[in-house]
Design a protein around this motif. Sequence first.
Motif, mmCIF file in Angstrom:
data_model
loop_
_atom_site.group_PDB
_atom_site.id
_atom_site.type_symbol
_atom_site.label_atom_id
_atom_site.label_comp_id
_atom_site.label_asym_id
_atom_site.label_seq_id
_atom_site.Cartn_x
_atom_site.Cartn_y
_atom_site.Cartn_z
ATOM 1 N N ASP A 4 10.257 47.632 1.043
ATOM 2 C CA ASP A 4 10.298 46.546 0.293
ATOM 3 C C ASP A 4 8.774 46.234 1.890
ATOM 4 O O ASP A 4 9.631 46.296 2.440
ATOM 5 C CB ASP A 4 10.625 45.374 0.497
ATOM 6 N N PRO A 5 7.295 46.633 1.936
ATOM 7 C CA PRO A 5 6.446 46.280 0.724
ATOM 8 C C PRO A 5 6.526 47.151 -0.173
ATOM 9 O O PRO A 5 6.658 47.792 0.226
ATOM 10 C CB PRO A 5 4.714 45.457 1.352
ATOM 11 N N ALA A 40 1.701 43.708 -1.185
ATOM 12 C CA ALA A 40 3.070 43.038 -2.384
ATOM 13 C C ALA A 40 3.873 43.946 -2.075
ATOM 14 O O ALA A 40 4.142 44.839 -1.790
ATOM 15 C CB ALA A 40 2.278 44.037 -3.720
ATOM 16 N N HIS A 41 4.820 42.191 -1.877
ATOM 17 C CA HIS A 41 6.200 42.265 -1.173
ATOM 18 C C HIS A 41 7.536 42.666 -2.741
ATOM 19 O O HIS A 41 6.801 42.866 -4.275
ATOM 20 C CB HIS A 41 6.887 41.769 -0.230
ATOM 21 N N LYS A 98 7.191 36.186 -2.208
ATOM 22 C CA LYS A 98 5.811 36.123 -1.456
ATOM 23 C C LYS A 98 4.305 37.163 -1.718
ATOM 24 O O LYS A 98 3.478 36.777 -1.220
ATOM 25 C CB LYS A 98 6.776 37.464 -0.348
ATOM 26 N N THR A 99 4.682 37.824 -2.657
ATOM 27 C CA THR A 99 3.006 38.335 -3.194
ATOM 28 C C THR A 99 2.203 37.066 -3.256
ATOM 29 O O THR A 99 1.334 37.209 -3.102
ATOM 30 C CB THR A 99 3.366 38.928 -4.455
ATOM 31 N N CYS A 100 2.384 35.774 -3.628
ATOM 32 C CA CYS A 100 1.708 34.665 -3.700
ATOM 33 C C CYS A 100 0.979 34.312 -3.389
ATOM 34 O O CYS A 100 -0.287 34.020 -2.939
ATOM 35 C CB CYS A 100 2.275 33.888 -4.987
ATOM 36 N N GLU A 127 0.876 35.984 0.250
ATOM 37 C CA GLU A 127 -0.157 37.031 0.705
ATOM 38 C C GLU A 127 -2.033 37.435 -0.340
ATOM 39 O O GLU A 127 -3.053 36.822 0.317
ATOM 40 C CB GLU A 127 0.234 38.285 0.379
ATOM 41 N N TYR A 141 -1.223 35.773 -10.595
ATOM 42 C CA TYR A 141 -0.124 36.679 -10.363
ATOM 43 C C TYR A 141 0.665 36.184 -10.709
ATOM 44 O O TYR A 141 1.458 37.118 -11.412
ATOM 45 C CB TYR A 141 -0.430 36.604 -8.894
ATOM 46 N N HIS A 162 8.102 44.456 -8.483
ATOM 47 C CA HIS A 162 9.300 43.374 -8.204
ATOM 48 C C HIS A 162 9.875 43.822 -8.901
ATOM 49 O O HIS A 162 11.592 43.616 -8.180
ATOM 50 C CB HIS A 162 8.097 42.405 -9.138
#
Length: 594
Positions: free
Chosen positions: A117-118, A132-133, A138-140, A142, A154, A259
Amino acid sequence: MLLPVNNKEKALIKVSKEDAFSICKVLVMEVYDVVIIGAGHNALVCAAYLLKAGYSVLLLEKQASPGGGATTEELMPEAAPGFKFNPCAMNHLFIFLGPVIQELELTKYGLEYLYCDPVVFCPHPDGKYFLAHRSVEKTCAEIARYSDRDAQKYAEYVDFWQRFVRAVIPFFNAPPKSIVDAAGNYDLKKLQDLFSLLGGPNQTLDLMRTLFNSPIDNINEYFDSEFLKAPLARLSAELSSPPSQKAMSFGAMMMTMRHEPGMARPRGGTGALVAALVKLVQSEGGVILTEQDVKQVLVDDGRAVGVRVAGGKEYLARKGVISSVDAKRLFLQLMDTSDVDAADSNLRERLERRIVNNNETILKIDCALSEPLRFEHHEHKDEYLIGSILIADSVNHVEQAHSEITVGKIPDADPSMYLVMPTALDPSMAPEGKHTLWIEFFAPYQIAGKEGSGLKGTGWTDELKHQVADRVLDKLAQYSPNLKHSIIARHVESPAELGERLGSYKGNYYHIDMTLEQMLCFRPLPELANYKTPIENLFLTGAGTHPGGSISGMPGRNCAHIFLQEQQTLKETIKDARNALKATVQSVFGRDSD
Ligand SMILES: Cc1cc2nc3c(=O)[nH]c(=O)nc-3n(C[C@H](O)[C@H](O)[C@H](O)COP(=O)(O)OP(=O)(O)OC[C@H]3O[C@@H](n4cnc5c(N)ncnc54)[C@H](O)[C@@H]3O)c2cc1C
């Protein structure tokens, strides 16, 4: 049965089948219930289940150590002592979709997973980057730095493909033709996911339409931004075909699984998984013999009875021979044609001509580094180095990286690649303060126009593999300029060498391509898809069987299940099926099926 009395003289006597195995014991020939060809992780998983069920098992491995595509080695003991590398598999995802780790209690044997993670970092040439985490949220966030719309999409993309993964898990963990076994794997949550995908008739048809799409059709349906589309295309294409290939949209799993269930690596390297399996197999009385190149499966009266290894030694199997070598090599290279033809006169031709191989394999580069990579054009943060790092400048860049290979070209003019710096997560893999670098560059097995030259006639030579590696490292240095001065030593393996090391057909790291027409009950061919073969007591496992390549242990576990079912009476099989269905009904309705 023809029994060799003396290997050197090759004298044969004719004895009854019943007496043969007892005579072998007297002659101190080695007899086991089951002989397994190969000792990769699937063979070891299969062996573990059979040993736990009370069968004696011998594994014969052609390499000097077990593990196949799942080893950890000091590849350069002189130039880079103390640096440990995974020459093949690095990131584990699929194994978390099945129960192998828990059922075999592998943590008791020293296995410990470190989660990433990431999970993905992909720098883009214009200075943007995809980070991407493990958390979708969190990814969204970013992605929203560049596009609110793509960030929102996403979340929808991940939700759809995660429901798809959960809905198909029961199929992954069952022999593909055993509907009852798959049905028994469903619980309420998985059924809800399945029905949410199927919905009404139009929704079901739409799901099918999505599955006929290529990864890039599917990605275009959701997203606008190239910095996001390119890494998604690259990961989808990890299933060994170009992102434009129709009916491969399910390659989206390769991102969404990062994920959930997550992406992890065994502490100490992928070889730690194999070390745990070896400990378990040996503690259950299993025998693993290395440097035993199996040359022939012995068949008597339509039934597999053992194997012969290089040098002529034979090992007999009372109940079964299980091959973790793929069907094509097994039936075309390790068996007498007359034995195969007697069982199925079409099989050799179907294996030869119907199994698809798109010529794609890997040129592998491993480096010992004096310092970590630095992505200084992309606001370098050390967390970029934890997960998969992708060099995928655009969707077209990724497309070329795969499509050139199918016509035998090396896509090294502007290399796309997948790399990992494992020591960012697990510093134990290198001397203190030092690092390792793992690079996977897709390359053709057979180079067009170079047929008949180089190793195995593929055109690959030492000089060529180093030229290609130079170009790959030059490209990476554009993103991480400190790379060049940090390389202490490097190890490059050409596709032809990889094929030789793994004994895999044309260097195919999934044994056979993972395209839809070769998955599920089509893998490797419908008539061989349930781990059984037309030869009695001869079974198939490994990456060339359902659900396919990667580190999962599922082909090994499913094959053991079929082998054990074959030893049962019909009554016992029906009882097991009833119990499995009962568990599903209980989970769904909270009551018994009676
Ligand atoms: C460079 C590379 C990177 C990869 N990265 C990943 C990754 O990050 N994540 C992931 O999940 N997967 C990855 N994979 C794929 C993964 O490694 C394989 O799909 C997986 O290891 C297959 O396991 P298996 O047990 O089915 O077969 P194998 O590991 O291929 O084992 C088969 C065994 O049989 C032995 N054998 C072959 N012929 C004979 C014979 N005649 N006699 C005796 N023994 C024989 C071989 O030596 C080998 O040990 C990668 C593969 C490669 C090559």
